[in-house]
Design a protein around this motif. Sequence first.
Motif, PDB file in Angstrom:
ATOM      1  N   ARG A 128       7.435   4.000 -21.133  1.00  0.00           N
ATOM      2  CA  ARG A 128       6.907   5.306 -21.549  1.00  0.00           C
ATOM      3  C   ARG A 128       5.896   5.817 -20.521  1.00  0.00           C
ATOM      4  O   ARG A 128       5.884   6.991 -20.171  1.00  0.00           O
ATOM      5  CB  ARG A 128       6.268   5.188 -22.929  1.00  0.00           C
ATOM      6  N   GLY A 129       5.048   4.911 -20.036  1.00  0.00           N
ATOM      7  CA  GLY A 129       4.112   5.284 -18.987  1.00  0.00           C
ATOM      8  C   GLY A 129       4.823   5.666 -17.703  1.00  0.00           C
ATOM      9  O   GLY A 129       4.423   6.609 -17.006  1.00  0.00           O
ATOM     10  N   PHE A 130       5.881   4.945 -17.381  1.00  0.00           N
ATOM     11  CA  PHE A 130       6.684   5.247 -16.186  1.00  0.00           C
ATOM     12  C   PHE A 130       7.220   6.674 -16.264  1.00  0.00           C
ATOM     13  O   PHE A 130       7.168   7.428 -15.284  1.00  0.00           O
ATOM     14  CB  PHE A 130       7.842   4.248 -16.092  1.00  0.00           C
ATOM     15  N   ALA A 131       7.735   7.055 -17.431  1.00  0.00           N
ATOM     16  CA  ALA A 131       8.271   8.407 -17.602  1.00  0.00           C
ATOM     17  C   ALA A 131       7.172   9.447 -17.444  1.00  0.00           C
ATOM     18  O   ALA A 131       7.380  10.508 -16.837  1.00  0.00           O
ATOM     19  CB  ALA A 131       8.929   8.537 -18.975  1.00  0.00           C
ATOM     20  N   ARG A 151       6.503  12.648 -14.364  1.00  0.00           N
ATOM     21  CA  ARG A 151       6.306  14.088 -14.558  1.00  0.00           C
ATOM     22  C   ARG A 151       5.105  14.632 -13.792  1.00  0.00           C
ATOM     23  O   ARG A 151       5.055  15.814 -13.474  1.00  0.00           O
ATOM     24  CB  ARG A 151       6.164  14.387 -16.046  1.00  0.00           C
ATOM     25  N   GLY A 152       4.115  13.779 -13.523  1.00  0.00           N
ATOM     26  CA  GLY A 152       2.918  14.244 -12.827  1.00  0.00           C
ATOM     27  C   GLY A 152       1.736  13.334 -13.083  1.00  0.00           C
ATOM     28  O   GLY A 152       1.886  12.228 -13.626  1.00  0.00           O
ATOM     29  N   PRO A 153       0.539  13.778 -12.708  1.00  0.00           N
ATOM     30  CA  PRO A 153      -0.662  12.945 -12.852  1.00  0.00           C
ATOM     31  C   PRO A 153      -1.121  12.840 -14.308  1.00  0.00           C
ATOM     32  O   PRO A 153      -2.107  13.463 -14.722  1.00  0.00           O
ATOM     33  CB  PRO A 153      -1.695  13.664 -11.976  1.00  0.00           C
ATOM     34  N   ASP A 154      -0.402  12.076 -15.095  1.00  0.00           N
ATOM     35  CA  ASP A 154      -0.662  11.922 -16.526  1.00  0.00           C
ATOM     36  C   ASP A 154      -1.594  10.719 -16.740  1.00  0.00           C
ATOM     37  O   ASP A 154      -1.186   9.572 -16.572  1.00  0.00           O
ATOM     38  CB  ASP A 154       0.668  11.713 -17.255  1.00  0.00           C
ATOM     39  N   ARG A 155      -2.845  11.000 -17.132  1.00  0.00           N
ATOM     40  CA  ARG A 155      -3.803   9.908 -17.325  1.00  0.00           C
ATOM     41  C   ARG A 155      -3.415   9.018 -18.496  1.00  0.00           C
ATOM     42  O   ARG A 155      -3.635   7.804 -18.459  1.00  0.00           O
ATOM     43  CB  ARG A 155      -5.197  10.480 -17.567  1.00  0.00           C
ATOM     44  N   GLN A 156      -2.854   9.607 -19.546  1.00  0.00           N
ATOM     45  CA  GLN A 156      -2.431   8.813 -20.691  1.00  0.00           C
ATOM     46  C   GLN A 156      -1.315   7.845 -20.289  1.00  0.00           C
ATOM     47  O   GLN A 156      -1.283   6.702 -20.735  1.00  0.00           O
ATOM     48  CB  GLN A 156      -1.964   9.713 -21.820  1.00  0.00           C
ATOM     49  N   ARG A 177      -0.914   6.548 -17.335  1.00  0.00           N
ATOM     50  CA  ARG A 177      -1.559   5.467 -16.582  1.00  0.00           C
ATOM     51  C   ARG A 177      -2.188   4.454 -17.528  1.00  0.00           C
ATOM     52  O   ARG A 177      -2.103   3.233 -17.298  1.00  0.00           O
ATOM     53  CB  ARG A 177      -2.604   6.053 -15.647  1.00  0.00           C
ATOM     54  N   LEU A 178      -2.819   4.934 -18.601  1.00  0.00           N
ATOM     55  CA  LEU A 178      -3.436   4.033 -19.581  1.00  0.00           C
ATOM     56  C   LEU A 178      -2.382   3.208 -20.313  1.00  0.00           C
ATOM     57  O   LEU A 178      -2.583   2.012 -20.566  1.00  0.00           O
ATOM     58  CB  LEU A 178      -4.260   4.853 -20.578  1.00  0.00           C
ATOM     59  N   LEU A 179      -1.243   3.829 -20.632  1.00  0.00           N
ATOM     60  CA  LEU A 179      -0.153   3.099 -21.293  1.00  0.00           C
ATOM     61  C   LEU A 179       0.344   1.956 -20.414  1.00  0.00           C
ATOM     62  O   LEU A 179       0.609   0.844 -20.901  1.00  0.00           O
ATOM     63  CB  LEU A 179       0.999   4.051 -21.616  1.00  0.00           C
ATOM     64  N   VAL A 180       0.472   2.228 -19.127  1.00  0.00           N
ATOM     65  CA  VAL A 180       0.910   1.193 -18.193  1.00  0.00           C
ATOM     66  C   VAL A 180      -0.111   0.052 -18.158  1.00  0.00           C
ATOM     67  O   VAL A 180       0.255  -1.127 -18.152  1.00  0.00           O
ATOM     68  CB  VAL A 180       1.113   1.781 -16.783  1.00  0.00           C
ATOM     69  N   THR A 181      -1.393   0.393 -18.168  1.00  0.00           N
ATOM     70  CA  THR A 181      -2.438  -0.626 -18.127  1.00  0.00           C
ATOM     71  C   THR A 181      -2.407  -1.495 -19.376  1.00  0.00           C
ATOM     72  O   THR A 181      -2.533  -2.726 -19.291  1.00  0.00           O
ATOM     73  CB  THR A 181      -3.821   0.041 -17.976  1.00  0.00           C
ATOM     74  N   VAL A 182      -2.238  -0.878 -20.549  1.00  0.00           N
ATOM     75  CA  VAL A 182      -2.133  -1.656 -21.787  1.00  0.00           C
ATOM     76  C   VAL A 182      -0.895  -2.549 -21.738  1.00  0.00           C
ATOM     77  O   VAL A 182      -0.932  -3.716 -22.140  1.00  0.00           O
ATOM     78  CB  VAL A 182      -2.081  -0.716 -23.012  1.00  0.00           C
ATOM     79  N   ALA A 183       0.203  -2.014 -21.223  1.00  0.00           N
ATOM     80  CA  ALA A 183       1.444  -2.786 -21.129  1.00  0.00           C
ATOM     81  C   ALA A 183       1.263  -4.023 -20.258  1.00  0.00           C
ATOM     82  O   ALA A 183       1.756  -5.109 -20.598  1.00  0.00           O
ATOM     83  CB  ALA A 183       2.564  -1.911 -20.571  1.00  0.00           C
ATOM     84  N   ARG A 206      -6.441   8.057  -7.127  1.00  0.00           N
ATOM     85  CA  ARG A 206      -7.515   8.539  -7.997  1.00  0.00           C
ATOM     86  C   ARG A 206      -7.669  10.058  -7.883  1.00  0.00           C
ATOM     87  O   ARG A 206      -7.864  10.756  -8.884  1.00  0.00           O
ATOM     88  CB  ARG A 206      -8.835   7.835  -7.654  1.00  0.00           C
ATOM     89  N   ALA A 207      -7.559  10.576  -6.682  1.00  0.00           N
ATOM     90  CA  ALA A 207      -7.650  12.030  -6.491  1.00  0.00           C
ATOM     91  C   ALA A 207      -6.494  12.740  -7.189  1.00  0.00           C
ATOM     92  O   ALA A 207      -6.665  13.823  -7.758  1.00  0.00           O
ATOM     93  CB  ALA A 207      -7.658  12.349  -4.999  1.00  0.00           C
ATOM     94  N   TRP A 208      -5.316  12.144  -7.160  1.00  0.00           N
ATOM     95  CA  TRP A 208      -4.138  12.725  -7.801  1.00  0.00           C
ATOM     96  C   TRP A 208      -4.329  12.833  -9.309  1.00  0.00           C
ATOM     97  O   TRP A 208      -3.893  13.798  -9.932  1.00  0.00           O
ATOM     98  CB  TRP A 208      -2.918  11.875  -7.472  1.00  0.00           C
ATOM     99  N   PHE A 209      -5.004  11.819  -9.893  1.00  0.00           N
ATOM    100  CA  PHE A 209      -5.281  11.834 -11.332  1.00  0.00           C
ATOM    101  C   PHE A 209      -6.531  12.650 -11.673  1.00  0.00           C
ATOM    102  O   PHE A 209      -6.884  12.787 -12.843  1.00  0.00           O
ATOM    103  CB  PHE A 209      -5.463  10.404 -11.849  1.00  0.00           C
ATOM    104  N   GLY A 210      -7.221  13.167 -10.651  1.00  0.00           N
ATOM    105  CA  GLY A 210      -8.416  13.961 -10.897  1.00  0.00           C
ATOM    106  C   GLY A 210      -9.668  13.136 -11.080  1.00  0.00           C
ATOM    107  O   GLY A 210     -10.660  13.626 -11.642  1.00  0.00           O
ATOM    108  N   ASP A 211      -9.659  11.879 -10.605  1.00  0.00           N
ATOM    109  CA  ASP A 211     -10.818  11.002 -10.720  1.00  0.00           C
ATOM    110  C   ASP A 211     -11.645  11.059  -9.445  1.00  0.00           C
ATOM    111  O   ASP A 211     -11.125  11.321  -8.355  1.00  0.00           O
ATOM    112  CB  ASP A 211     -10.394   9.550 -10.969  1.00  0.00           C
ATOM    113  N   MET A 212     -12.930  10.766  -9.601  1.00  0.00           N
ATOM    114  CA  MET A 212     -13.787  10.638  -8.437  1.00  0.00           C
ATOM    115  C   MET A 212     -13.498   9.311  -7.742  1.00  0.00           C
ATOM    116  O   MET A 212     -13.127   8.328  -8.384  1.00  0.00           O
ATOM    117  CB  MET A 212     -15.258  10.692  -8.843  1.00  0.00           C
ATOM    118  N   PRO A 213     -13.662   9.237  -6.417  1.00  0.00           N
ATOM    119  CA  PRO A 213     -13.473   7.953  -5.721  1.00  0.00           C
ATOM    120  C   PRO A 213     -14.457   6.910  -6.247  1.00  0.00           C
ATOM    121  O   PRO A 213     -15.553   7.253  -6.706  1.00  0.00           O
ATOM    122  CB  PRO A 213     -13.761   8.297  -4.252  1.00  0.00           C
TER     123      PRO A 213
END
Length: 288
Positions: A203-206, A210-215, A217-223, A269-276
């Motif tokens: 689900r995180g892969f999908a 689509r784009g810089p989806d933070r949710q 990324r979090l799903l992948v981390t939980v997985a 991190r920049a792609w997801f809108g996070d600060m370095p």
Amino acid sequence: MQIPSVAVGGRTVPVDLLAVVGGYGLAGLLLLWALRDVFKMLPSLISGLFDSYAFVFAFRYLLLVFVIVALWIVGALWGTAYLLFRRDAVGRWLAVSVAAALFLLAIASDNAPTGFWVAFLLSLGAALAVFVSPGAVAAFRDSPRGGRPAAVTAARLLIAFRYSIVLFSGVAGLLGLRFLSTLGVSWLFVVLLQCAAAGLAWRGFAGLSRGPDRQARLLVTVATRLDLLATLISAAMAESGSSSAFSVVFALLVIALVDIMLWVVPSARAWFGDMPLAALQVNVSDAP
């Protein structure tokens, strides 16, 4: 130092990069040759999943997962060669990942064929050459990758690699629930964790597709954490040995690489809108 180039398939490729590409292609062929006898065993391994004896099922199940990992690595070697030939920066990330995976696969198999070690040495040398060879370094510097950062794309490829295996392991493991009284309740926990990890990862892969989806990324981390927990339980169930150590180290390797690619690499991190990360920032005001 000017590195000569040659035209191959309509592309101008530095000769040292072409040698790296050939090294990965040859490593894939050597590994496939080392596994040639395994192909004769595949019907027996698959039928073992439906055997009426718990021991036969467990043995064939573990061996089949190991074979699938090996075949995946063959495909990854050739895929890396293709990406490097295209001067795709994703290939640089995969070059290191595949060499490490091949090394773990070689040490995990008892009396690994010589082809395993030759393939590993070829892939290791090629991985080093990608980062130090003048022609290869210049090729990737002059061929920037637009759109999605290379680190994110490489992370997606690792997710697809790891969690297709985890998905197969979980689904095939469901067949072992009929032996629960023999295999133990831990088997049930491992299978459920693997299925949950695979579902969240895909689900995180999908979402990342689509784009810089933070949710996503979090799903992948939980997985990855569920995957690691399942791997540790599975290793505790097994007798100590190189195969159980391989599964744990392999899972740790993939999780570490995915975490670094999605959470640490500045471009990701920049792609997801996070600060370095503060540790990676250069404080210009402190410079002499």
